[in-house]
Scaffold this motif. Sequence first.
Motif, PDB file in Angstrom:
ATOM      1  N   ILE A 125      17.049  54.708 -31.789  1.00  0.00           N
ATOM      2  CA  ILE A 125      16.020  55.577 -32.372  1.00  0.00           C
ATOM      3  C   ILE A 125      14.886  54.733 -32.914  1.00  0.00           C
ATOM      4  CG2 ILE A 125      15.521  57.280 -34.180  1.00  0.00           C
ATOM      5  CD1 ILE A 125      18.478  58.118 -34.008  1.00  0.00           C
ATOM      6  N   GLN A 126      15.241  53.687 -33.619  1.00  0.00           N
ATOM      7  CA  GLN A 126      14.282  52.802 -34.273  1.00  0.00           C
ATOM      8  C   GLN A 126      13.832  51.672 -33.359  1.00  0.00           C
ATOM      9  OE1 GLN A 126      12.995  53.401 -37.055  1.00  0.00           O
ATOM     10  NE2 GLN A 126      12.256  51.521 -37.982  1.00  0.00           N
ATOM     11  N   ASN A 127      14.530  51.486 -32.222  1.00  0.00           N
ATOM     12  CA  ASN A 127      14.345  50.285 -31.411  1.00  0.00           C
ATOM     13  C   ASN A 127      14.343  49.079 -32.353  1.00  0.00           C
ATOM     14  OD1 ASN A 127      13.880  48.494 -29.282  1.00  0.00           O
ATOM     15  ND2 ASN A 127      11.659  48.764 -29.372  1.00  0.00           N
ATOM     16  N   ILE A 128      15.460  48.907 -33.048  1.00  0.00           N
ATOM     17  CA  ILE A 128      15.558  47.869 -34.062  1.00  0.00           C
ATOM     18  C   ILE A 128      15.185  46.506 -33.482  1.00  0.00           C
ATOM     19  CG2 ILE A 128      17.271  49.081 -35.466  1.00  0.00           C
ATOM     20  CD1 ILE A 128      19.405  47.266 -34.214  1.00  0.00           C
ATOM     21  N   GLY A 129      14.620  45.665 -34.320  1.00  0.00           N
ATOM     22  CA  GLY A 129      14.215  44.349 -33.858  1.00  0.00           C
ATOM     23  C   GLY A 129      14.190  43.354 -34.999  1.00  0.00           C
ATOM     24  N   ALA A 130      14.373  42.084 -34.664  1.00  0.00           N
ATOM     25  CA  ALA A 130      14.311  41.027 -35.665  1.00  0.00           C
ATOM     26  C   ALA A 130      14.230  39.678 -34.969  1.00  0.00           C
ATOM     27  CB  ALA A 130      15.536  41.072 -36.582  1.00  0.00           C
ATOM     28  N   TYR A 131      13.454  38.779 -35.523  1.00  0.00           N
ATOM     29  CA  TYR A 131      13.395  37.386 -35.091  1.00  0.00           C
ATOM     30  C   TYR A 131      13.171  37.234 -33.585  1.00  0.00           C
ATOM     31  CZ  TYR A 131      15.034  37.032 -39.819  1.00  0.00           C
ATOM     32  OH  TYR A 131      15.140  37.178 -41.178  1.00  0.00           O
ATOM     33  N   PHE A 162      10.870  53.252 -25.238  1.00  0.00           N
ATOM     34  CA  PHE A 162      10.876  52.348 -26.371  1.00  0.00           C
ATOM     35  C   PHE A 162       9.487  51.784 -26.653  1.00  0.00           C
ATOM     36  CE2 PHE A 162      15.458  51.663 -25.093  1.00  0.00           C
ATOM     37  CZ  PHE A 162      15.982  52.300 -26.205  1.00  0.00           C
ATOM     38  N   GLY A 163       9.151  51.689 -27.938  1.00  0.00           N
ATOM     39  CA  GLY A 163       7.937  51.035 -28.396  1.00  0.00           C
ATOM     40  C   GLY A 163       8.271  50.262 -29.648  1.00  0.00           C
ATOM     41  N   TYR A 164       7.261  49.763 -30.328  1.00  0.00           N
ATOM     42  CA  TYR A 164       7.504  49.018 -31.562  1.00  0.00           C
ATOM     43  C   TYR A 164       8.054  49.957 -32.621  1.00  0.00           C
ATOM     44  CZ  TYR A 164       6.626  46.543 -35.925  1.00  0.00           C
ATOM     45  OH  TYR A 164       6.768  45.982 -37.163  1.00  0.00           O
ATOM     46  N   ARG A 165       9.336  49.755 -32.985  1.00  0.00           N
ATOM     47  CA  ARG A 165      10.062  50.598 -33.938  1.00  0.00           C
ATOM     48  C   ARG A 165       9.927  52.085 -33.557  1.00  0.00           C
ATOM     49  NH1 ARG A 165      11.095  46.214 -34.243  1.00  0.00           N
ATOM     50  NH2 ARG A 165      11.192  44.806 -36.022  1.00  0.00           N
ATOM     51  N   ASP A 166      10.024  52.331 -32.273  1.00  0.00           N
ATOM     52  CA  ASP A 166       9.768  53.691 -31.793  1.00  0.00           C
ATOM     53  C   ASP A 166      10.580  53.980 -30.538  1.00  0.00           C
ATOM     54  OD1 ASP A 166       8.580  56.182 -31.895  1.00  0.00           O
ATOM     55  OD2 ASP A 166       6.765  55.563 -30.848  1.00  0.00           O
ATOM     56  N   SER A 167      10.814  55.275 -30.297  1.00  0.00           N
ATOM     57  CA  SER A 167      11.508  55.716 -29.099  1.00  0.00           C
ATOM     58  C   SER A 167      11.252  57.204 -28.905  1.00  0.00           C
ATOM     59  CB  SER A 167      13.024  55.477 -29.227  1.00  0.00           C
ATOM     60  OG  SER A 167      13.576  56.405 -30.154  1.00  0.00           O
ATOM     61  N   VAL A 168      11.763  57.738 -27.821  1.00  0.00           N
ATOM     62  CA  VAL A 168      11.612  59.162 -27.534  1.00  0.00           C
ATOM     63  C   VAL A 168      12.291  60.024 -28.590  1.00  0.00           C
ATOM     64  CG1 VAL A 168      13.700  59.378 -26.112  1.00  0.00           C
ATOM     65  CG2 VAL A 168      11.712  60.837 -25.627  1.00  0.00           C
ATOM     66  N   PHE A 169      13.239  59.427 -29.339  1.00  0.00           N
ATOM     67  CA  PHE A 169      13.965  60.178 -30.366  1.00  0.00           C
ATOM     68  C   PHE A 169      13.134  60.387 -31.628  1.00  0.00           C
ATOM     69  CE2 PHE A 169      17.126  58.205 -27.652  1.00  0.00           C
ATOM     70  CZ  PHE A 169      17.886  59.301 -27.309  1.00  0.00           C
ATOM     71  N   LYS A 170      11.992  59.733 -31.692  1.00  0.00           N
ATOM     72  CA  LYS A 170      11.055  59.993 -32.786  1.00  0.00           C
ATOM     73  C   LYS A 170       9.935  60.925 -32.329  1.00  0.00           C
ATOM     74  CE  LYS A 170      11.546  55.904 -35.693  1.00  0.00           C
ATOM     75  NZ  LYS A 170      10.804  54.799 -36.353  1.00  0.00           N
ATOM     76  N   GLY A 171       9.978  61.253 -31.043  1.00  0.00           N
ATOM     77  CA  GLY A 171       8.947  62.119 -30.482  1.00  0.00           C
ATOM     78  C   GLY A 171       9.535  63.362 -29.853  1.00  0.00           C
ATOM     79  N   ARG A 172       9.553  63.386 -28.531  1.00  0.00           N
ATOM     80  CA  ARG A 172       9.951  64.593 -27.795  1.00  0.00           C
ATOM     81  C   ARG A 172      11.383  65.029 -28.076  1.00  0.00           C
ATOM     82  NH1 ARG A 172       8.760  62.600 -23.497  1.00  0.00           N
ATOM     83  NH2 ARG A 172      10.694  62.352 -22.327  1.00  0.00           N
ATOM     84  N   TYR A 173      12.280  64.090 -28.318  1.00  0.00           N
ATOM     85  CA  TYR A 173      13.680  64.435 -28.549  1.00  0.00           C
ATOM     86  C   TYR A 173      14.063  64.456 -30.024  1.00  0.00           C
ATOM     87  CZ  TYR A 173      14.721  64.026 -23.555  1.00  0.00           C
ATOM     88  OH  TYR A 173      14.768  64.205 -22.202  1.00  0.00           O
ATOM     89  N   LYS A 174      13.081  64.388 -30.899  1.00  0.00           N
ATOM     90  CA  LYS A 174      13.370  64.386 -32.326  1.00  0.00           C
ATOM     91  C   LYS A 174      14.093  65.667 -32.720  1.00  0.00           C
ATOM     92  CE  LYS A 174      11.070  63.657 -36.766  1.00  0.00           C
ATOM     93  NZ  LYS A 174       9.757  63.395 -37.418  1.00  0.00           N
ATOM     94  N   ASN A 175      15.245  65.517 -33.371  1.00  0.00           N
ATOM     95  CA  ASN A 175      16.075  66.638 -33.812  1.00  0.00           C
ATOM     96  C   ASN A 175      16.602  67.492 -32.660  1.00  0.00           C
ATOM     97  OD1 ASN A 175      15.512  65.851 -36.463  1.00  0.00           O
ATOM     98  ND2 ASN A 175      13.694  67.150 -36.547  1.00  0.00           N
ATOM     99  N   LYS A 176      16.533  66.969 -31.444  1.00  0.00           N
ATOM    100  CA  LYS A 176      16.989  67.736 -30.286  1.00  0.00           C
ATOM    101  C   LYS A 176      18.189  67.105 -29.587  1.00  0.00           C
ATOM    102  CE  LYS A 176      12.461  69.794 -29.342  1.00  0.00           C
ATOM    103  NZ  LYS A 176      11.364  69.939 -28.354  1.00  0.00           N
ATOM    104  N   GLN A 177      18.400  65.802 -29.816  1.00  0.00           N
ATOM    105  CA  GLN A 177      19.517  65.101 -29.196  1.00  0.00           C
ATOM    106  C   GLN A 177      20.223  64.269 -30.259  1.00  0.00           C
ATOM    107  OE1 GLN A 177      20.152  65.573 -25.995  1.00  0.00           O
ATOM    108  NE2 GLN A 177      18.245  66.448 -25.227  1.00  0.00           N
ATOM    109  N   VAL A 178      21.543  64.179 -30.170  1.00  0.00           N
ATOM    110  CA  VAL A 178      22.317  63.321 -31.071  1.00  0.00           C
ATOM    111  C   VAL A 178      23.008  62.258 -30.232  1.00  0.00           C
ATOM    112  CG1 VAL A 178      24.125  63.196 -32.811  1.00  0.00           C
ATOM    113  CG2 VAL A 178      22.713  65.259 -32.644  1.00  0.00           C
TER     114      VAL A 178
END
Length: 341
Positions: A125-131, A162-178
């Motif tokens: 969801i967050q496309n987590i990233g570090a280092y 996927f984008g920087y700290r972003d994904s489809v789950f923050k957009g089109r699929y937000k609250n629609k897919q688990v």
Amino acid sequence: MIQILENVDLQRYNTMAVPSVARFFCRATSVSELREALAWSQTQHTAQYVLGGGSNTLLDAEVNGLVIRPEISGWEVVGEDKDVVYVCAGAGVVWHTFVMECIENGYFGLENLALIPGHVGAAPIQNIGAYGVELKDVFHTLQAVNCESGELIELSKLQCEFGYRDSVFKGRYKNKQVITSVTFSLSKAPRVSVQYPALIEELAKSNVLTPTPRQVAEAVIRVRRRKLPAPETIPNAGSFFKNPVVCEDFALRLKAEYPQMPQYDAANKRKKLAAGWLIEQCGWKGRKAFGVKVHDKQALVITNPNRVDVGNILELAASIAADVKLKFDVSLEREPKLLSE
């Protein structure tokens, strides 16, 4: 059969330790239990919210709906070829534990993402990233349940957008897919990524010139522990703001005015700025306000030592963002989301 609990205290389920009560709450340890929970919320005509590790979430004082905590556990190898092994992990698996177990088993690529709090299910969801590494770099597919139909779907890397700290789950699929499980494409060969300055410096301190994946993970852990407070001792949600990305011309103007400003290359000839540096230049590092505190070792982290209400945290965040906007004309975007959002 799932057990629906009423008026459940959620303070221990979020790393910011915000006091919050859920009208209804349940744990889902399988896909079938998740479907059952989603169906229950529909028949009761109540809102549904998904809460994983609670490390990137801010909770309202009252959550008037059903809070579902996915606790699908376990991981397994589901395929491999000459160079790559495909590892599928349940949404409820603790992220850091999973990273270290993969290294122990000779599955490489997750080292730079060690010690990130939360569960596997939230990572895409967050496309987590570090280092210098992001989740998308090691992602293969995921499975998720449609909140309305209960259908189990599979999404590829491309479909996750996927984008920087972003994904489809923050957009089109937000609250629609688990998300129920994530499959990773990991290397059998010990290939490491050590381009990030802080990581290079940490390895140099130990005179490690050709680090193993385990040495990279251990270096990441040391750096994170020095800079970031442990949520179990000082409640926090990690990085509170995203690093802003600006156009190249604007970045050059800022660099001319502030020569010490860190800047990094981003996609489409843009530049990424260090939000922590911006906040520190505005004098917020280590400051207290509204019963909340900016961490004294990392200005990007807001801590909640007094375990106050989310409103206090948002007030402090708004004050910080306003000062950064005034000084640099740069807008900061909050990283942790309100559950109600």
